[in-house]
Motif scaffolding. Structure first.
Motif, PDB file in Angstrom:
ATOM      1  N   ASP A 215       0.815  -1.220   0.000  1.00  0.00           N
ATOM      2  CA  ASP A 215       0.000   0.000   0.000  1.00  0.00           C
ATOM      3  C   ASP A 215       0.846   1.268   0.000  1.00  0.00           C
ATOM      4  OD1 ASP A 215       0.980   0.047   2.581  1.00  0.00           O
ATOM      5  OD2 ASP A 215      -0.943  -0.376   3.540  1.00  0.00           O
ATOM      6  N   LYS A 217       2.555   2.578   2.322  1.00  0.00           N
ATOM      7  CA  LYS A 217       2.580   3.331   3.571  1.00  0.00           C
ATOM      8  C   LYS A 217       3.858   3.114   4.387  1.00  0.00           C
ATOM      9  CE  LYS A 217      -2.462   3.373   4.204  1.00  0.00           C
ATOM     10  NZ  LYS A 217      -3.571   2.966   5.113  1.00  0.00           N
ATOM     11  N   SER A 349       1.337   2.184  -5.889  1.00  0.00           N
ATOM     12  CA  SER A 349       1.845   2.164  -4.516  1.00  0.00           C
ATOM     13  C   SER A 349       3.317   2.487  -4.422  1.00  0.00           C
ATOM     14  CB  SER A 349       1.611   0.785  -3.879  1.00  0.00           C
ATOM     15  OG  SER A 349       2.378  -0.199  -4.551  1.00  0.00           O
TER      16      SER A 349
END
Length: 374
Positions: A215, A217, A349
């Motif tokens: 993702d 992150k 991503s």
């Protein structure tokens, strides 16, 4: 403060924790009990639901801490500011508790409160209300000197030998920040040597290439060092790695403790920028503790097997919302990485082109080499 109040130094014992340990471990309970104290004061630790002393230790316990928690040891008196932004550090809390007890506390301990706060919140933190007015302290001692002192005091405990006693000796024998940073002092020579040692180790591992969660992150760097440099490397990368999705930088150290992975997480500066905040702002844009727990909660084992959150232990996702991490078994860390899908690329991503791109050859070389010119 205890000495100012008339207590003999012979009746005051200092217990320093072992490398990689915490005050909730049975080995630390035994060491504390052996000191045979009637009162135990725990500073900057203890914010968990488990005991900080042995079951049969009758000592009364006071915990002064600022690490995030909703649960605390049974029977202990607690002073914890973690739910109140801006969070008062353990050093500042201790100072505010002691200040009314004796008139000399203010003049003799104010610099310790300031240095302790700088050590936790950084030198760019804006010292303003509701924090107490320490303007006179900052006039008396240069902020640059206190920041330098923090750097030196932190160094020995980061070394492979976990030389906490040298830092404690230097602070305990100092009357001001100037004493801490003086290279002429016998007690501070070790601090300078330790910092040089740590700087070399940080330089060694700061060029490790990151991998990213699917993702986008999380950026993960893996290192293997007997020194506690993983928080420093995480902080440096967090300040320079950029991505439209990146929230935290995680540095996993497989060499700090045997059979354990120690990892540190820091919020990426670009995440602060997206939220219109700075590192010194109250209310971080990302709650690292909750983010780590959310990844672990992805585990859905077959019926009859415990999920990762229940197996990973109490040393997972501890600390602060903006600076967390853990100490876990290698197999549990690999499970966590699989749940985060580290190295699995999904469309949209990857970090954006330019600085911070995952495939880039530049691993902060320009940034770090500029600091190490002869």
């Amino acid at each position: 403060t205890l000495v100012l109040l008339g207590h003999s130094e012979e009746n005051i014992a200092i217990h320093l924790l072992q490398k990689g340990s915490n005050v909730h471990e049975p080995s630390e309970h035994a060491a504390i009990k052996a000191l045979d104290g009637s009162y135990v004061i725990v500073i900057d630790q203890g914010s968990r639901p488990t005991r900080v002393t042995a079951e049969d230790d009758p000592a009364e316990v006071l915990i002064i801490d600022h690490h995030f928690s909703d649960t605390f040891p049974p029977g202990a008196k607690i002073v914890n500011a973690s739910h109140h932004e801006p969070v008062a550090t353990s050093a500042l809390l201790a100072y505010l508790i002691c200040k009314p007890l004796h008139k000399r506390v203010s003049s003799s301990c104010d610099w310790l409160a300031c240095m302790g706060t700088i050590g936790d919140l950084g030198s760019t933190f804006k010292w303003e209300r509701p924090f107490p007015d320490m303007s006179e302290t900052f006039k008396r001692y240069k902020k640059k000197t206190m920041t330098e002192g923090v750097s030196l005091i932190n160094a020995p405990r980061r070394t492979a030998t976990f030389d906490v006693i040298s830092a404690w000796t230097a602070v305990n024998s100092a009357n001001s920040p100037d004493d801490v940073v003086s290279p002429a002092s016998l007690t501070t020579i070790r601090l300078f040597d330790a910092r040089h040692e740590i700087n070399l180790e940080v330089e060694r591992w700061s060029h490790t290439a990151p991998q990213f969660s699917s993702d986008g992150k999380v950026a993960l760097l893996r290192i293997r060092s007997a020194a506690q440099v993983h928080p420093v490397v995480a902080t440096r990368w967090a300040g320079h790695l950029k991505s439209s999705a990146l929230q935290i930088v995680m540095v996993a150290n497989e060499g700090y403790l045997p059979s354990r992975v120690n990892f540190s997480c820091r919020i990426a500066r670009c995440a602060y920028a997206r939220a219109g905040k700075t590192n010194s702002s109250s209310g971080p844009p990302v709650d690292i503790i909750e983010l780590l727990k959310s990844y672990a909660d992805r585990d859905q084992p077959p019926e009859g097997q415990l999920p990762l959150r229940e197996r990973i232990g109490d040393n997972f996702a501890r600390g602060h919302k903006q600076a967390s991490g853990g100490i876990v078994k290698p197999e549990h860390f690999e499970e966590l990485c699989a749940l985060m899908e580290i190295g699995v690329k999904k469309e949209g991503s990857s970090p954006r082109k330019g600085k911070g791109r995952a495939g880039q050859k530049n691993t902060l070389d320009g940034y770090f080499k500029s600091k190490h010119k002869p």
